[in-house]
Design a protein around this motif. Structure first.
Motif, short mmCIF file in Angstrom:
data_model
loop_
_atom_site.label_atom_id
_atom_site.label_comp_id
_atom_site.label_asym_id
_atom_site.label_seq_id
_atom_site.Cartn_x
_atom_site.Cartn_y
_atom_site.Cartn_z
N GLY A 142 0.84 -1.19 0.00
CA GLY A 142 0.00 0.00 0.00
C GLY A 142 0.88 1.24 0.00
O GLY A 142 1.69 1.44 0.90
N ALA A 143 0.76 2.05 -1.04
CA ALA A 143 1.56 3.26 -1.21
C ALA A 143 0.87 4.42 -0.52
O ALA A 143 -0.05 5.03 -1.07
N LEU A 144 1.31 4.75 0.68
CA LEU A 144 0.67 5.80 1.46
C LEU A 144 1.01 7.20 0.97
O LEU A 144 0.44 8.17 1.45
N ARG A 150 -4.82 6.37 4.55
CA ARG A 150 -4.16 5.20 5.15
C ARG A 150 -5.19 4.15 5.59
O ARG A 150 -5.03 2.97 5.33
N THR A 151 -6.27 4.61 6.26
CA THR A 151 -7.27 3.66 6.78
C THR A 151 -7.90 2.85 5.65
O THR A 151 -8.19 1.68 5.83
N GLU A 152 -8.10 3.47 4.52
CA GLU A 152 -8.70 2.76 3.39
C GLU A 152 -7.77 1.68 2.86
O GLU A 152 -8.21 0.57 2.57
N LEU A 153 -6.49 1.99 2.73
CA LEU A 153 -5.53 0.99 2.25
C LEU A 153 -5.32 -0.11 3.28
O LEU A 153 -5.25 -1.29 2.92
N GLU A 154 -5.21 0.26 4.53
CA GLU A 154 -4.96 -0.74 5.57
C GLU A 154 -6.13 -1.72 5.71
O GLU A 154 -5.93 -2.87 6.09
N ARG A 155 -7.34 -1.27 5.42
CA ARG A 155 -8.51 -2.15 5.46
C ARG A 155 -8.35 -3.31 4.48
O ARG A 155 -8.83 -4.41 4.71
N GLU A 156 -7.69 -3.05 3.35
CA GLU A 156 -7.55 -4.06 2.30
C GLU A 156 -6.24 -4.84 2.38
O GLU A 156 -6.09 -5.85 1.72
N ARG A 158 -2.89 -7.04 3.02
CA ARG A 158 -2.49 -8.36 3.49
C ARG A 158 -0.96 -8.46 3.58
O ARG A 158 -0.45 -9.34 4.21
N SER A 159 -0.23 -7.55 2.95
CA SER A 159 1.22 -7.67 2.91
C SER A 159 1.93 -6.49 3.57
O SER A 159 2.16 -6.52 4.77
N PHE A 160 2.23 -5.43 2.83
CA PHE A 160 3.06 -4.33 3.34
C PHE A 160 2.38 -2.98 3.14
O PHE A 160 1.53 -2.82 2.28
N VAL A 161 2.82 -2.02 3.95
CA VAL A 161 2.43 -0.63 3.79
C VAL A 161 3.72 0.18 3.73
O VAL A 161 4.63 -0.04 4.54
N ALA A 162 3.82 1.09 2.77
CA ALA A 162 5.00 1.92 2.62
C ALA A 162 4.61 3.38 2.82
O ALA A 162 3.72 3.89 2.14
N GLU A 163 5.28 4.05 3.76
CA GLU A 163 5.02 5.47 4.03
C GLU A 163 5.49 6.34 2.87
O GLU A 163 4.85 7.33 2.54
#
Length: 173
Positions: A142-144, A150-156, A158-163
């Motif tokens: 998820g490309a923040l 952020r909340t919308e991407l984190e809801r979906e 399963r792997s990584f989030v990048a600030e």
């Protein structure tokens, strides 16, 4: 606007919120016209994009772009941002019949790269990107730094989030 134009919400069952398909088409047409007229003045790479992509290629990663932009505008944007020479492939709107959040565009990129889904990751800045990537069987990042909250991407996720885009260098080390 993002959720308003989500075709899945055309009839969401909530009284007073049904959006007519003709309204969606009209708004999309207005957006596309604006985008074509203003694209070159607005297109800018995120800081560090070229350096990160160059480093990932140096590390041996293949890189493709999967975009909902048409080929002409997409290529123009990549060239304007000096990113066109860092890609192994690109999938544009015209290249598939079905579009994100359906996995078809990502599957097309995997085929062009001759890469199995379990050896790939997709970096996306919208829930449609993440949903499509998961359906294609690839890891997701998820490309923040993009437009989605952020909340919308984190809801979906399963792997990584990048600030930031530079976080990709850690994720793909």
């Amino acid at each position: 606007m993002y959720r308003l134009l989500d075709r899945n919400n055309v009839d969401n069952g909530i009284p007073g919120t049904k959006i007519e398909e003709s309204t969606v088409e009209e708004l999309l047409g207005a957006y596309r016209t604006f985008n074509v007229l203003n694209h070159d003045a607005l297109a800018r790479p995120f800081e560090g994009t070229r350096e990160v992509l160059a480093e990932l290629r140096k590390r041996g990663y293949s890189i493709a772009v999967v975009t909902s932009k048409g080929r002409e505008l997409g290529l123009r944007g990549l060239k304007l941002c000096s990113l066109d020479d860092l890609l192994d492939s690109a999938v544009f709107l015209e290249d598939t019949v079905v579009h994100k959040p359906h996995p078809e565009p990502i599957l097309a990129a995997l085929e062009r790269l001759n890469t199995p889904a379990d050896a790939a990751a997709y970096v996306g800045d919208s829930r449609h990107d993440i949903i499509a990537a998961q359906a294609a069987g690839v890891r997701t990042v998820g490309a923040l730094w993009g437009p989605s909250p952020r909340t919308e991407l984190e809801r979906e996720m399963r792997s990584f989030v990048a600030e930031s885009i530079t976080d990709l260098l850690e994720i793909f080390n």
